[in-house]
Every structure is written in C-alpha cells, then in structure tokens.
Design a protein around this motif. Structure first.
Motif, short mmCIF file in Angstrom:
data_model
loop_
_atom_site.label_atom_id
_atom_site.label_comp_id
_atom_site.label_asym_id
_atom_site.label_seq_id
_atom_site.Cartn_x
_atom_site.Cartn_y
_atom_site.Cartn_z
N ARG A 135 0.84 -1.20 0.00
CA ARG A 135 0.00 0.00 0.00
C ARG A 135 0.87 1.25 0.00
NH1 ARG A 135 -2.76 0.60 5.34
NH2 ARG A 135 -0.67 1.32 5.82
N THR A 136 1.91 1.24 0.82
CA THR A 136 2.83 2.38 0.88
C THR A 136 3.50 2.60 -0.48
OG1 THR A 136 3.24 1.99 3.22
CG2 THR A 136 4.88 3.29 2.04
N ASN A 137 3.95 1.52 -1.11
CA ASN A 137 4.59 1.63 -2.42
C ASN A 137 3.63 2.15 -3.48
OD1 ASN A 137 6.94 0.64 -1.29
ND2 ASN A 137 6.57 -1.46 -1.96
N ALA A 138 2.39 1.67 -3.47
CA ALA A 138 1.39 2.12 -4.45
C ALA A 138 1.03 3.58 -4.22
CB ALA A 138 0.15 1.23 -4.38
N ALA A 139 0.89 3.99 -2.95
CA ALA A 139 0.57 5.39 -2.65
C ALA A 139 1.71 6.31 -3.10
CB ALA A 139 0.29 5.56 -1.17
N ARG A 140 2.95 5.88 -2.88
CA ARG A 140 4.11 6.68 -3.31
C ARG A 140 4.13 6.79 -4.84
NH1 ARG A 140 8.17 3.70 -1.46
NH2 ARG A 140 7.90 4.53 0.62
N CYS A 142 1.61 6.57 -6.81
CA CYS A 142 0.47 7.40 -7.21
C CYS A 142 0.83 8.88 -7.09
CB CYS A 142 -0.74 7.08 -6.34
SG CYS A 142 -2.19 8.07 -6.72
N ALA A 157 -3.65 1.36 -4.57
CA ALA A 157 -3.33 1.69 -3.18
C ALA A 157 -4.55 1.49 -2.29
CB ALA A 157 -2.82 3.13 -3.08
N ARG A 160 -5.20 -2.23 -1.80
CA ARG A 160 -4.26 -2.82 -0.84
C ARG A 160 -4.61 -2.44 0.59
NH1 ARG A 160 1.46 -2.76 -4.21
NH2 ARG A 160 0.74 -4.24 -5.80
#
Length: 168
Positions: A135-140, A142, A157, A160
C-alpha cells in the motif's frame, strides 16, 4: 548458317554481351550500395528500452499474488479469504503491464513454501505486513505518477488498504 560459331554479339548459352554487361553493372551497383544500407541495420547501438516507473509495482503485484496462492495452499482453511485477494493482485499486475505496454512474464512467480503448515494467524500477520508495504509503495507511486496513471495507482493503493482490513 551451320558454321557452329556464335555470332559476335552472343557470349554463349544464349546470353548477349549487352545482357552480361547489364547484369555485371547491377551486381557492381548492388555490391556498392549494400554496405551503405546495411550499415544502418547492424551498426546501431540501440539501447534496451528504459524501465517504466511502474515495473516495480507490477512485479510486486505478481509477487503478492504468488504469496497469497502459496498461503492458500499452505493453510487451506484460509483459501476462501485469500484467493479473491490473489485474483485482485493478478488483475492489478495485468492492468499495470497493459499500461506499461509490455506483456507480463509467463507463469506465476514461485513463492517459498514451508515444510510444516503455518498457523493461520501467522499467515495473516505476514500477509498484512506485505499488504501494508505494498500500500505504501502504491501510494508513493500514485503521488509521483502523471495524471493519466494516478487514478489506476490510487485504485491499487486503496485496494491494498482494503486487503489489510480484510486480513484482520
């Protein structure tokens, strides 16, 4: 007529000197231009395509899918909860690959398996940790993505984050 001599403008086997000169000229011309056109084909130092910024996220989605499938196999009691999440990760990986414009690698990445069946709580804890990192990787990704990719990455994100809650 029956002298057995070839007329002066015939070279033999029915070919005239004019035909031989034309053929020789074409061969010479072709030989001179072939290296010029061939240079472009073989002398280019083409670099491989640069990696897309979404490549790591696509690989991570495939790795998460593999982890979920391995966990569902190792802890069959959790398969009903884990299989839909594994399917979601596969869908995310497929969509990311479509956006990147490169096909997904064939097969599913292998995930490590243990000799003994893990406790369901341990499986869920490990998957929650992996989802939180994802989730952290996807938010970053994004936040750093151009607008045309941000909606997809925001959706991943959010999914996840939902997976983390579903694993509680």
């Amino acid at each position: 007529m029956g002298t057995g001599r070839t007329p002066s403008n015939q070279v033999g086997a029915g070919h005239s000197r004019r035909w031989l000169l034309r053929a020789g000229g074409l061969v010479a011309l072709g030989g001179a231009t072939a290296p010029l056109t061939g240079c472009d084909l073989f002398d280019r130092d083409e670099e491989p395509p640069t990696p897309d910024a979404l490549e790591p996220l696509a690989a991570e989605a495939l790795a998460l899918e593999a982890r979920y499938r391995a966990a569902a196999t190792a802890a069959p009691a959790l398969a009903g909860r884990l299989t839909p999440i594994a399917d979601a990760h596969r869908a995310h990986a497929d969509e990311l690959r479509r956006v990147i414009g490169r096909p997904a690698p064939s097969g599913t990445p292998a995930a490590g398996t243990s000799a003994s069946a893990p406790a369901p709580d341990a499986v869920l804890t490990e998957l929650r940790r992996a989802e939180q990192e994802g989730r952290t990787n996807a938010a970053r990704a994004c936040a750093e993505a151009p607008a045309e990719r941000a909606a997809l990455l925001g959706s991943i994100a959010a999914a996840r984050a939902t997976h983390v809650e579903a694993l509680k």
